[in-house]
Design a protein around this motif. Structure first.
Motif, mmCIF file in Angstrom:
data_model
loop_
_atom_site.group_PDB
_atom_site.id
_atom_site.type_symbol
_atom_site.label_atom_id
_atom_site.label_comp_id
_atom_site.label_asym_id
_atom_site.label_seq_id
_atom_site.Cartn_x
_atom_site.Cartn_y
_atom_site.Cartn_z
ATOM 1 N N ASP A 161 0.821 -1.212 0.000
ATOM 2 C CA ASP A 161 0.000 0.000 0.000
ATOM 3 C C ASP A 161 0.853 1.260 0.000
ATOM 4 N N GLY A 162 1.977 1.184 -0.698
ATOM 5 C CA GLY A 162 2.833 2.344 -0.849
ATOM 6 C C GLY A 162 3.668 2.688 0.363
ATOM 7 N N ARG A 163 3.746 1.783 1.344
ATOM 8 C CA ARG A 163 4.504 2.062 2.558
ATOM 9 C C ARG A 163 5.465 0.922 2.867
ATOM 10 N N LEU A 164 6.642 1.313 3.325
ATOM 11 C CA LEU A 164 7.652 0.342 3.727
ATOM 12 C C LEU A 164 7.387 -0.101 5.160
ATOM 13 N N HIS A 165 7.240 -1.408 5.340
ATOM 14 C CA HIS A 165 7.022 -1.993 6.660
ATOM 15 C C HIS A 165 8.285 -2.758 7.071
ATOM 16 N N VAL A 166 8.747 -2.521 8.271
ATOM 17 C CA VAL A 166 9.915 -3.227 8.792
ATOM 18 C C VAL A 166 9.579 -3.751 10.184
ATOM 19 N N THR A 167 9.801 -5.044 10.396
ATOM 20 C CA THR A 167 9.548 -5.673 11.685
ATOM 21 C C THR A 167 10.851 -6.208 12.259
ATOM 22 N N ILE A 168 11.121 -5.867 13.499
ATOM 23 C CA ILE A 168 12.309 -6.348 14.201
ATOM 24 C C ILE A 168 11.857 -7.336 15.268
ATOM 25 N N SER A 169 12.258 -8.586 15.121
ATOM 26 C CA SER A 169 11.929 -9.626 16.096
ATOM 27 C C SER A 169 13.156 -9.884 16.971
ATOM 28 N N TYR A 170 12.930 -10.058 18.272
ATOM 29 C CA TYR A 170 14.046 -10.229 19.213
ATOM 30 C C TYR A 170 13.575 -11.031 20.419
ATOM 31 N N GLY A 171 14.513 -11.468 21.214
ATOM 32 C CA GLY A 171 14.182 -12.199 22.432
ATOM 33 C C GLY A 171 14.027 -11.243 23.607
ATOM 34 N N ARG A 172 12.818 -11.171 24.150
ATOM 35 C CA ARG A 172 12.591 -10.204 25.236
ATOM 36 C C ARG A 172 13.263 -10.631 26.532
ATOM 37 N N ASN A 173 13.719 -11.879 26.612
ATOM 38 C CA ASN A 173 14.478 -12.309 27.789
ATOM 39 C C ASN A 173 15.941 -11.882 27.705
ATOM 40 N N VAL A 174 16.346 -11.382 26.521
ATOM 41 C CA VAL A 174 17.739 -10.985 26.306
ATOM 42 C C VAL A 174 17.878 -9.466 26.232
ATOM 43 N N TYR A 175 16.927 -8.817 25.521
ATOM 44 C CA TYR A 175 17.025 -7.374 25.308
ATOM 45 C C TYR A 175 15.777 -6.673 25.849
ATOM 46 N N ALA A 176 16.010 -5.554 26.506
ATOM 47 C CA ALA A 176 14.903 -4.745 26.998
ATOM 48 C C ALA A 176 14.216 -4.042 25.836
ATOM 49 N N LYS A 177 12.921 -3.777 25.991
ATOM 50 C CA LYS A 177 12.162 -3.122 24.927
ATOM 51 C C LYS A 177 12.750 -1.750 24.604
ATOM 52 N N ASP A 178 13.201 -1.022 25.624
ATOM 53 C CA ASP A 178 13.776 0.302 25.381
ATOM 54 C C ASP A 178 15.048 0.212 24.541
ATOM 55 N N THR A 179 15.825 -0.853 24.721
ATOM 56 C CA THR A 179 17.035 -1.040 23.914
ATOM 57 C C THR A 179 16.684 -1.224 22.448
ATOM 58 N N VAL A 180 15.683 -2.037 22.186
ATOM 59 C CA VAL A 180 15.285 -2.300 20.803
ATOM 60 C C VAL A 180 14.629 -1.057 20.198
ATOM 61 N N ARG A 181 13.889 -0.320 21.005
ATOM 62 C CA ARG A 181 13.309 0.937 20.509
ATOM 63 C C ARG A 181 14.403 1.907 20.085
ATOM 64 N N ALA A 182 15.474 1.977 20.863
ATOM 65 C CA ALA A 182 16.593 2.856 20.505
ATOM 66 C C ALA A 182 17.247 2.398 19.202
ATOM 67 N N LEU A 183 17.397 1.085 19.034
ATOM 68 C CA LEU A 183 17.941 0.555 17.781
ATOM 69 C C LEU A 183 17.017 0.886 16.611
ATOM 70 N N ALA A 184 15.712 0.762 16.834
ATOM 71 C CA ALA A 184 14.751 1.066 15.775
ATOM 72 C C ALA A 184 14.833 2.534 15.364
ATOM 73 N N ARG A 185 15.047 3.427 16.334
ATOM 74 C CA ARG A 185 15.173 4.851 15.992
ATOM 75 C C ARG A 185 16.438 5.096 15.172
ATOM 76 N N ARG A 186 17.530 4.410 15.506
ATOM 77 C CA ARG A 186 18.754 4.527 14.700
ATOM 78 C C ARG A 186 18.513 4.048 13.277
#
Length: 212
Positions: free
Chosen positions: A183-208
């Motif tokens: 639909d004209g939009r780029l979708h990107v999904t990042i899958s990770y282990g929540r027992n290894v990485y905190a959500k805030d860490t992955v959010r920071a990576l997503a912003r980068r």
């Protein structure tokens, strides 16, 4: 796999048009190369290392070998192969990073389709050497423009569909990054282990990643 979590990014139509325009304008670099450069810069900044090892998954239908007739086949010719990104000294130099990724990918024979047979089916010492290589912690897979592919009159349902993988399956990668355009939009999904990485860490990576 029960500890898996996902973080999704949806880029607006203007950003997506620029992404696809850049990929079509540069005949030597495709959308996967652009995403690969962004992934490399993201994790290079995070780890402060210029070398980032990524497993690249490719469906293999857009560029089959010239001597292979695929006209009467269905499905994908999925291949997964490692790519060691050599990033510039300055991780802010996006242009140089893109050039390095493009030149590296041009040297990959047959879009990496030979890696699996060489590693898992070969009886020579090549298989042993490939098996002994370090394992990538990141998997990248770009599925392309799913709304312009054959069968595009079908649409993804928003309804829940249950688990796609067994809950007993072990994670092979620290991060799995999947992208597609719909639909004209780029979708990107990042899958990770929540027992290894905190959500805030992955959010920071997503912003980068979003920035790059």
């Amino acid at each position: 796999i029960t500890s898996s979590a996902e973080l999704s990014l949806v880029f607006d139509e203007a950003v997506t048009r620029g992404f696809l325009k850049r990929a079509s304008k540069d005949r030597e670099a495709g959308p996967t190369d652009l995403l690969l450069a962004a992934v490399g810069l993201t994790f290079g900044e995070w780890t402060q290392h210029r070398h980032v090892l990524v497993d690249l998954e490719h469906h293999g239908r857009d560029n089959p070998p010239d001597d292979l007739d695929v006209t009467r086949t269905i499905g994908w010719f999925t291949s997964t192969f490692p790519v060691l990104l050599d990033l510039p000294e300055s991780l802010n130099d996006v242009g140089d990073a893109m050039r390095r990724v493009r030149e590296h990918m041009q040297r990959v024979p047959d879009h990496g389709s030979n890696y699996g047979p060489l590693r898992y089916l070969s009886t020579s010492d090549i298989s042993d050497r490939l098996t002994a290589m370090p394992r990538a912690g990141i998997l990248l897979n770009y599925h392309g423009r799913v709304d312009t592919a054959p069968g595009a009159e079908w649409r993804l349902s928003p309804d829940p569909h249950g688990a796609e993988r067994s809950g007993r399956q072990r994670r092979e990668y620290r991060f799995e990054i999947n992208g597609f355009v719909s639909d004209g939009r780029l979708h990107v999904t990042i899958s990770y282990g929540r027992n290894v990485y905190a959500k805030d860490t992955v959010r920071a990576l997503a912003r980068r990643f979003e920035h790059h």
